[in-house]
Design a protein around this motif. Structure first.
Motif, PDB file in Angstrom:
ATOM      1  N   LYS A 198     -32.560  50.030 -64.412  1.00 60.50           N
ATOM      2  CA  LYS A 198     -32.274  48.993 -63.416  1.00 60.50           C
ATOM      3  C   LYS A 198     -30.837  49.094 -62.921  1.00 60.50           C
ATOM      4  CE  LYS A 198     -35.793  45.684 -64.807  1.00 60.50           C
ATOM      5  NZ  LYS A 198     -36.065  44.340 -65.320  1.00 60.50           N
ATOM      6  N   THR A 199     -29.919  49.403 -63.812  1.00 59.36           N
ATOM      7  CA  THR A 199     -28.517  49.578 -63.420  1.00 59.36           C
ATOM      8  C   THR A 199     -28.383  50.761 -62.480  1.00 59.36           C
ATOM      9  OG1 THR A 199     -27.697  48.601 -65.472  1.00 59.36           O
ATOM     10  CG2 THR A 199     -26.191  50.061 -64.282  1.00 59.36           C
TER      11      THR A 199
ATOM     12  N   ALA B 269     -27.131  50.268 -53.742  1.00 63.70           N
ATOM     13  CA  ALA B 269     -25.935  49.713 -53.109  1.00 63.70           C
ATOM     14  C   ALA B 269     -25.107  50.801 -52.430  1.00 63.70           C
ATOM     15  CB  ALA B 269     -25.094  48.966 -54.143  1.00 63.70           C
ATOM     16  N   ARG B 270     -24.906  51.901 -53.130  1.00 61.35           N
ATOM     17  CA  ARG B 270     -24.114  52.989 -52.551  1.00 61.35           C
ATOM     18  C   ARG B 270     -24.851  53.655 -51.396  1.00 61.35           C
ATOM     19  NH1 ARG B 270     -19.605  54.760 -55.453  1.00 61.35           N
ATOM     20  NH2 ARG B 270     -19.242  53.569 -57.359  1.00 61.35           N
ATOM     21  N   MET B 271     -26.157  53.749 -51.498  1.00 62.56           N
ATOM     22  CA  MET B 271     -26.968  54.322 -50.416  1.00 62.56           C
ATOM     23  C   MET B 271     -26.860  53.453 -49.164  1.00 62.56           C
ATOM     24  SD  MET B 271     -31.097  54.955 -50.370  1.00 62.56           S
ATOM     25  CE  MET B 271     -31.415  53.187 -50.495  1.00 62.56           C
TER      26      MET B 271
ATOM     27  N   ALA C  42     -36.512  51.800 -59.974  1.00 59.58           N
ATOM     28  CA  ALA C  42     -36.433  51.830 -61.445  1.00 59.58           C
ATOM     29  C   ALA C  42     -37.763  52.212 -62.080  1.00 59.58           C
ATOM     30  CB  ALA C  42     -35.923  50.502 -61.993  1.00 59.58           C
ATOM     31  N   GLU C  43     -38.496  53.092 -61.427  1.00 62.50           N
ATOM     32  CA  GLU C  43     -39.797  53.523 -61.948  1.00 62.50           C
ATOM     33  C   GLU C  43     -39.701  54.696 -62.895  1.00 62.50           C
ATOM     34  OE1 GLU C  43     -42.189  54.337 -58.526  1.00 62.50           O
ATOM     35  OE2 GLU C  43     -42.152  52.263 -57.847  1.00 62.50           O
ATOM     36  N   ILE C  44     -38.606  55.452 -62.809  1.00 62.08           N
ATOM     37  CA  ILE C  44     -38.454  56.626 -63.665  1.00 62.08           C
ATOM     38  C   ILE C  44     -37.074  56.647 -64.285  1.00 62.08           C
ATOM     39  CG2 ILE C  44     -40.071  58.070 -62.380  1.00 62.08           C
ATOM     40  CD1 ILE C  44     -37.537  59.502 -61.201  1.00 62.08           C
ATOM     41  N   GLY C  45     -36.969  57.339 -65.377  1.00 61.18           N
ATOM     42  CA  GLY C  45     -35.678  57.644 -65.956  1.00 61.18           C
ATOM     43  C   GLY C  45     -35.236  58.968 -65.361  1.00 61.18           C
ATOM     44  N   ALA C  46     -34.222  58.958 -64.541  1.00 62.62           N
ATOM     45  CA  ALA C  46     -33.757  60.153 -63.846  1.00 62.62           C
ATOM     46  C   ALA C  46     -33.132  61.145 -64.821  1.00 62.62           C
ATOM     47  CB  ALA C  46     -32.749  59.770 -62.771  1.00 62.62           C
TER      48      ALA C  46
ATOM     49  N   LEU D 214     -24.091  54.722 -63.542  1.00 63.40           N
ATOM     50  CA  LEU D 214     -24.670  54.209 -64.787  1.00 63.40           C
ATOM     51  C   LEU D 214     -23.948  52.990 -65.346  1.00 63.40           C
ATOM     52  CD1 LEU D 214     -25.280  57.672 -66.454  1.00 63.40           C
ATOM     53  CD2 LEU D 214     -26.939  56.263 -65.214  1.00 63.40           C
ATOM     54  N   LEU D 215     -22.883  52.574 -64.669  1.00 60.97           N
ATOM     55  CA  LEU D 215     -22.134  51.395 -65.118  1.00 60.97           C
ATOM     56  C   LEU D 215     -22.673  50.142 -64.477  1.00 60.97           C
ATOM     57  CD1 LEU D 215     -18.486  52.750 -64.831  1.00 60.97           C
ATOM     58  CD2 LEU D 215     -19.849  52.505 -66.904  1.00 60.97           C
ATOM     59  N   ASP D 216     -22.748  49.071 -65.262  1.00 59.02           N
ATOM     60  CA  ASP D 216     -23.188  47.806 -64.653  1.00 59.02           C
ATOM     61  C   ASP D 216     -22.043  47.220 -63.839  1.00 59.02           C
ATOM     62  OD1 ASP D 216     -21.485  46.477 -66.408  1.00 59.02           O
ATOM     63  OD2 ASP D 216     -23.085  45.945 -67.781  1.00 59.02           O
TER      64      ASP D 216
END
Length: 92
Positions: free
Chosen positions: A21-22, A29-31, A62-66, A86-88
């Protein structure tokens, strides 16, 4: 904690949904900021990063772990360091 030990000594993976989710929130946001003038932002990011559109869509939902490679490619396209994705919010 990514791993925990059960009573029988087996190791079982704990879902890392919080990290997914993070990552999703940070990429989204960056996109939005990077491709604000583009109509199809996920497609623009996918093209810039060299990944498939479905990969971008699954990451931002957040459907996959990249994979680390995917995080690295997305970070380069978003002009940031991989760890920043990866930072909240509190840590940035």
């Amino acid at each position: 904690m990514l791993w925990h030990t059960e009573n029988m000594g087996k190791r079982e993976r704990t879902p890392a949904i919080a990290l997914r989710k993070t990552l999703a929130a940070n990429v989204r946001a960056r996109m939005e900021a990077r491709y604000k003038d583009r109509g199809d932002k996920p497609k623009a990011l996918a093209e810039a990063a060299g990944v498939t559109l479905s990969t971008v869509q699954r990451v931002i939902n957040a459907e996959i772990g990249a994979t680390l490679d995917t995080v690295d490619m997305l970070a380069k396209a978003l002009r940031c360091e991989p760890y920043q994705l990866l930072l909240d919010d509190a840590a940035q």
